[in-house]
Design an enzyme around this catalytic site. Structure first.
Site, short mmCIF file in Angstrom:
data_model
loop_
_atom_site.label_atom_id
_atom_site.label_comp_id
_atom_site.label_asym_id
_atom_site.label_seq_id
_atom_site.Cartn_x
_atom_site.Cartn_y
_atom_site.Cartn_z
N HIS A 32 -1.88 8.94 -5.64
CA HIS A 32 -1.12 7.92 -4.91
C HIS A 32 0.37 8.15 -5.16
O HIS A 32 0.82 8.22 -6.31
CB HIS A 32 -1.56 6.54 -5.41
CG HIS A 32 -1.00 5.39 -4.65
ND1 HIS A 32 -1.51 4.98 -3.44
CD2 HIS A 32 0.03 4.55 -4.93
CE1 HIS A 32 -0.83 3.93 -3.01
NE2 HIS A 32 0.12 3.65 -3.91
N ASP A 34 3.97 6.74 -4.61
CA ASP A 34 4.72 5.52 -4.32
C ASP A 34 6.18 5.82 -4.02
O ASP A 34 6.96 6.13 -4.92
CB ASP A 34 4.65 4.57 -5.52
CG ASP A 34 3.35 3.79 -5.57
OD1 ASP A 34 2.93 3.27 -4.51
OD2 ASP A 34 2.76 3.68 -6.66
N MET A 36 9.78 4.47 -2.77
CA MET A 36 10.53 3.20 -2.67
C MET A 36 11.99 3.48 -2.34
O MET A 36 12.59 4.39 -2.92
CB MET A 36 10.46 2.47 -4.01
CG MET A 36 9.05 2.23 -4.51
SD MET A 36 9.09 1.38 -6.09
CE MET A 36 7.33 1.28 -6.43
N HIS A 65 2.26 6.21 -0.04
CA HIS A 65 2.53 4.78 0.19
C HIS A 65 4.04 4.61 0.35
O HIS A 65 4.79 4.65 -0.62
CB HIS A 65 2.00 3.99 -1.04
CG HIS A 65 2.22 2.51 -0.95
ND1 HIS A 65 2.01 1.67 -2.04
CD2 HIS A 65 2.61 1.71 0.08
CE1 HIS A 65 2.28 0.42 -1.68
NE2 HIS A 65 2.64 0.42 -0.41
N MET A 67 7.09 2.55 0.83
CA MET A 67 7.66 1.19 0.73
C MET A 67 9.12 1.29 1.15
O MET A 67 10.05 1.18 0.35
CB MET A 67 7.51 0.68 -0.71
CG MET A 67 6.06 0.33 -1.05
SD MET A 67 5.75 0.18 -2.81
CE MET A 67 5.41 1.89 -3.19
N MET A 136 -1.98 -5.20 -0.96
CA MET A 136 -1.18 -5.26 -2.19
C MET A 136 -1.66 -6.44 -3.05
O MET A 136 -1.75 -7.58 -2.58
CB MET A 136 0.31 -5.44 -1.86
CG MET A 136 0.98 -4.24 -1.24
SD MET A 136 0.78 -2.67 -2.13
CE MET A 136 1.51 -3.05 -3.73
N ASP A 174 -3.99 -2.27 -4.36
CA ASP A 174 -2.93 -1.62 -5.13
C ASP A 174 -2.16 -2.64 -5.97
O ASP A 174 -1.52 -3.53 -5.42
CB ASP A 174 -1.97 -0.93 -4.14
CG ASP A 174 -0.90 -0.10 -4.82
OD1 ASP A 174 -0.89 0.00 -6.05
OD2 ASP A 174 -0.06 0.46 -4.07
C1 DX5 Z 1 3.71 -1.01 -6.63
C2 DX5 Z 1 3.04 0.30 -6.33
C3 DX5 Z 1 1.76 0.51 -7.07
C4 DX5 Z 1 1.93 0.54 -8.54
C5 DX5 Z 1 0.60 0.38 -9.23
O1 DX5 Z 1 4.79 -1.19 -5.79
O2 DX5 Z 1 2.75 0.39 -4.96
O3 DX5 Z 1 1.09 1.66 -6.60
O4 DX5 Z 1 2.53 1.71 -8.98
O5 DX5 Z 1 0.85 0.36 -10.58
P1 DX5 Z 1 0.02 -0.52 -11.57
O6 DX5 Z 1 -1.38 -0.04 -11.50
O7 DX5 Z 1 0.68 -0.24 -12.88
O8 DX5 Z 1 0.15 -1.95 -11.14
ZN ZN Z 2 1.37 2.01 -4.19
#
Ligand code: DX5
Ligand code: ZN
Length: 219
Positions: A32, A34, A36, A65, A67, A136, A174
């Site tokens: 995954h 992430d 941002m 993912h 964001m 989420m 997630d």
């Molecule tokens: C949050 C992310 C998640 C996060 C999950 O914005 O999209 O993927 O990294 O991390 P944990 O499992 O630590 O909550």
């Molecule tokens: Zn994520």
């Protein structure tokens, strides 16, 4: 049994390749990724260059993912031979149908994520064009937050809709999931569990992964 996608957000960035390689040999299904932008969410993580630096270190498919606002600007950057899903946020798109076509045309499977404050019905008109729905269970932006159980009825909603409409999208969750609470999301009907901190910080990563998936003894 569910599938698992460890989030590299929780990896040791100073030795990212090594840490990712370690996790990939322990029975995971996706990595995954992430991404941002510091605007759609109040944090900046990394971009496509960091993801692509992992190409070849692993052949585990990427579950990206995004964001970020207006993700159409960056979709091509994240399509690689290792990319399976590109997930955008419902809340970040002006024209979700157009963005989903764009992802498909770029050669990836489509994903849509909804934040904790978004009701599941907002995706009703798009379900047939979605390959993955990412619910989420924390406010996006940071790893290590507490799981919100308001995600559970949303998972159940999408499961019922999938059956009703004869569709086959993947339902994912997630945020804040680890071996202690993974049974809740599995019981609600989730197919794919994203887990960052729980997996990367576990003393025994292999056991944690198996317990989250629900294939460990006594899980
Ligand atoms: C949050 C992310 C998640 C996060 C999950 O914005 O999209 O993927 O990294 O991390 P944990 O499992 O630590 O909550
Ligand atoms: Zn994520």
């Amino acid at each position: 049994m569910a599938k698992i996608a460890p989030s590299i957000l929780a990896a040791d960035f100073a030795r990212l390749g090594e840490d990712v390689k370690d996790i990939c040999d322990r029975g995971i299904d996706y990595l995954h990724i992430d991404v941002m932008d510091g605007s759609f969410v109040p944090n900046i993580s990394f971009g496509a260059a960091v993801m692509k630096s992992l190409n070849g270190i692993t052949t585990v498919p990427y579950d990206v993912h995004l964001m970020i606002w207006d993700p159409d600007r960056y979709i091509e950057n994240f399509v690689t031979p290792f990319t399976e899903f590109i997930t955008v946020h419902y809340e970040a798109c002006d024209d979700l149908a157009r963005t989903l076509s764009h992802i498909k045309e770029a050669g990836a499977k489509t994903g849509v994520s909804i934040k904790p404050g978004t009701v599941p019905e907002v995706l009703d008109d798009y379900l047939k064009d979605i390959d993955q729905i990412l619910v989420m269970s924390v406010e996006p932006g940071f790893g290590g937050q507490k799981f919100m159980d308001s995600s559970l009825p949303k998972i159940a909603y999408y499961k019922a809709k999938r059956e009703e409409l004869g569709l086959d999208y993947v339902i994912s969750v997630d945020g804040g999931v680890g071996s202690a609470n993974a049974h809740l999301v599995r019981d609600a009907g989730v197919d794919l569990i994203v887990a960052g901190s729980a997996v990367f910080k576990a003393a025994d990563r292999t056991a944690e992964i198996a317990a989250i998936k629900g294939c460990a003894e006594n899980a």
